[in-house]
Design an enzyme around this catalytic site. Sequence first.
Site, mmCIF file in Angstrom:
data_model
loop_
_atom_site.group_PDB
_atom_site.id
_atom_site.type_symbol
_atom_site.label_atom_id
_atom_site.label_comp_id
_atom_site.label_asym_id
_atom_site.label_seq_id
_atom_site.Cartn_x
_atom_site.Cartn_y
_atom_site.Cartn_z
ATOM 1 N N ASP A 58 -61.992 28.495 43.374
ATOM 2 C CA ASP A 58 -62.559 29.825 43.098
ATOM 3 C C ASP A 58 -64.069 29.865 43.371
ATOM 4 O O ASP A 58 -64.738 30.841 43.039
ATOM 5 C CB ASP A 58 -62.246 30.281 41.661
ATOM 6 C CG ASP A 58 -62.826 29.382 40.601
ATOM 7 O OD1 ASP A 58 -62.775 28.143 40.766
ATOM 8 O OD2 ASP A 58 -63.349 29.897 39.598
ATOM 9 N N HIS A 59 -64.578 28.810 43.991
ATOM 10 C CA HIS A 59 -65.989 28.783 44.409
ATOM 11 C C HIS A 59 -66.151 28.504 45.906
ATOM 12 O O HIS A 59 -67.192 28.791 46.471
ATOM 13 C CB HIS A 59 -66.766 27.758 43.562
ATOM 14 C CG HIS A 59 -66.752 28.130 42.107
ATOM 15 N ND1 HIS A 59 -67.828 28.698 41.469
ATOM 16 C CD2 HIS A 59 -65.754 28.082 41.185
ATOM 17 C CE1 HIS A 59 -67.495 28.973 40.219
ATOM 18 N NE2 HIS A 59 -66.237 28.607 40.013
ATOM 19 N N HIS A 112 -68.615 19.644 34.216
ATOM 20 C CA HIS A 112 -67.462 20.467 34.607
ATOM 21 C C HIS A 112 -66.721 19.759 35.746
ATOM 22 O O HIS A 112 -65.505 19.579 35.695
ATOM 23 C CB HIS A 112 -67.967 21.844 35.034
ATOM 24 C CG HIS A 112 -66.904 22.791 35.489
ATOM 25 N ND1 HIS A 112 -65.978 23.329 34.636
ATOM 26 C CD2 HIS A 112 -66.622 23.292 36.717
ATOM 27 C CE1 HIS A 112 -65.166 24.134 35.329
ATOM 28 N NE2 HIS A 112 -65.536 24.128 36.591
ATOM 29 N N ASP A 131 -70.243 26.858 37.265
ATOM 30 C CA ASP A 131 -69.435 26.805 36.041
ATOM 31 C C ASP A 131 -70.015 25.816 35.037
ATOM 32 O O ASP A 131 -69.285 25.247 34.227
ATOM 33 C CB ASP A 131 -67.990 26.400 36.368
ATOM 34 C CG ASP A 131 -67.223 27.513 37.062
ATOM 35 O OD1 ASP A 131 -67.776 28.615 37.234
ATOM 36 O OD2 ASP A 131 -66.060 27.271 37.432
ATOM 37 N N HIS A 169 -68.906 33.149 36.582
ATOM 38 C CA HIS A 169 -67.842 34.015 36.045
ATOM 39 C C HIS A 169 -68.387 35.063 35.071
ATOM 40 O O HIS A 169 -69.387 34.832 34.398
ATOM 41 C CB HIS A 169 -66.805 33.182 35.274
ATOM 42 C CG HIS A 169 -65.986 32.279 36.127
ATOM 43 N ND1 HIS A 169 -64.757 32.631 36.614
ATOM 44 C CD2 HIS A 169 -66.226 31.023 36.594
ATOM 45 C CE1 HIS A 169 -64.259 31.633 37.336
ATOM 46 N NE2 HIS A 169 -65.138 30.639 37.336
HETATM 47 FE FE FE Z 1 -64.902 28.724 38.404
HETATM 48 ZN ZN ZN Z 2 -65.038 25.540 38.339
#
Ligand code: FE
Ligand code: ZN
Length: 239
Positions: A58-59, A112, A131, A169
């Site tokens: 998602d990045h 993360h 994140d 996010h």
């Molecule tokens: Fe993410």
């Molecule tokens: Zn992430």
Amino acid sequence: MKIEIIKCLKDNYSYLIIDETNKNACVIDPSESLPVINFIKDNNVKLKYILNTHHHYDHVGGNLELKRKYDSKVVGFRKDRERIPGIDIFLEDNQIWKEDNFEAKIYHIPGHTSGHIAFHFFKEKIIFTGDTLFSLGCGRIFEGSYEQMFNSLNKIKNLPKETKIYCGHEYTLQNSYFCITQDSKNAKLKNKILNIKKKLEKGIPTVPTILNEEIECNIFLKAKNIKSFSKLRDLKDNF
Ligand code: FE
Ligand code: ZN
């Protein structure tokens, strides 16, 4: 430099940094290509660089399509070169990355993921934290230790207080529910939550946030030591 917020997927933010003198642009963490392509079409910018904070889909989901379409260069952490699609430029901790008029200091901020980095555009006083640091929260620890995450957050905490934080996010409201259970007497936090709700009602992102506000309101930045940080992170994981 102008920053544009591009909403992607369910609750991701990608960002475009646009040099208004020549319309050169960087994109940070393109979750998907289409919203970025649409913006580029409408605004006539030249996408020269794709910057990734970490390798999660998602990045980086839009990397290859954007690279192919605009002949952009993908910029990421050297140790994540096997995991960042299309990577061209390899970064190291504490390096200054400088191309065209873009200039950012790179911080390795593991926790993360093991190869997570932040891009600090120090002249503009803005940082892209992916994140690792969210508004009123921090990322889940997937590949690192509590100690690494705590130290990574401390690196960000030590930047100038007026630094603007652009995170990966829109988790702010959900994060606020946890902060308030831990810090119910914090008037600044209560006020920030009112502002967050007003923004979201109007469909406005709650990012960027200001480091100063996060230090006062984000319970994870208020943790004094690794032990209390770890306890908070565990509580939040089960919240
Ligand atoms: Fe993410
Ligand atoms: Zn992430």
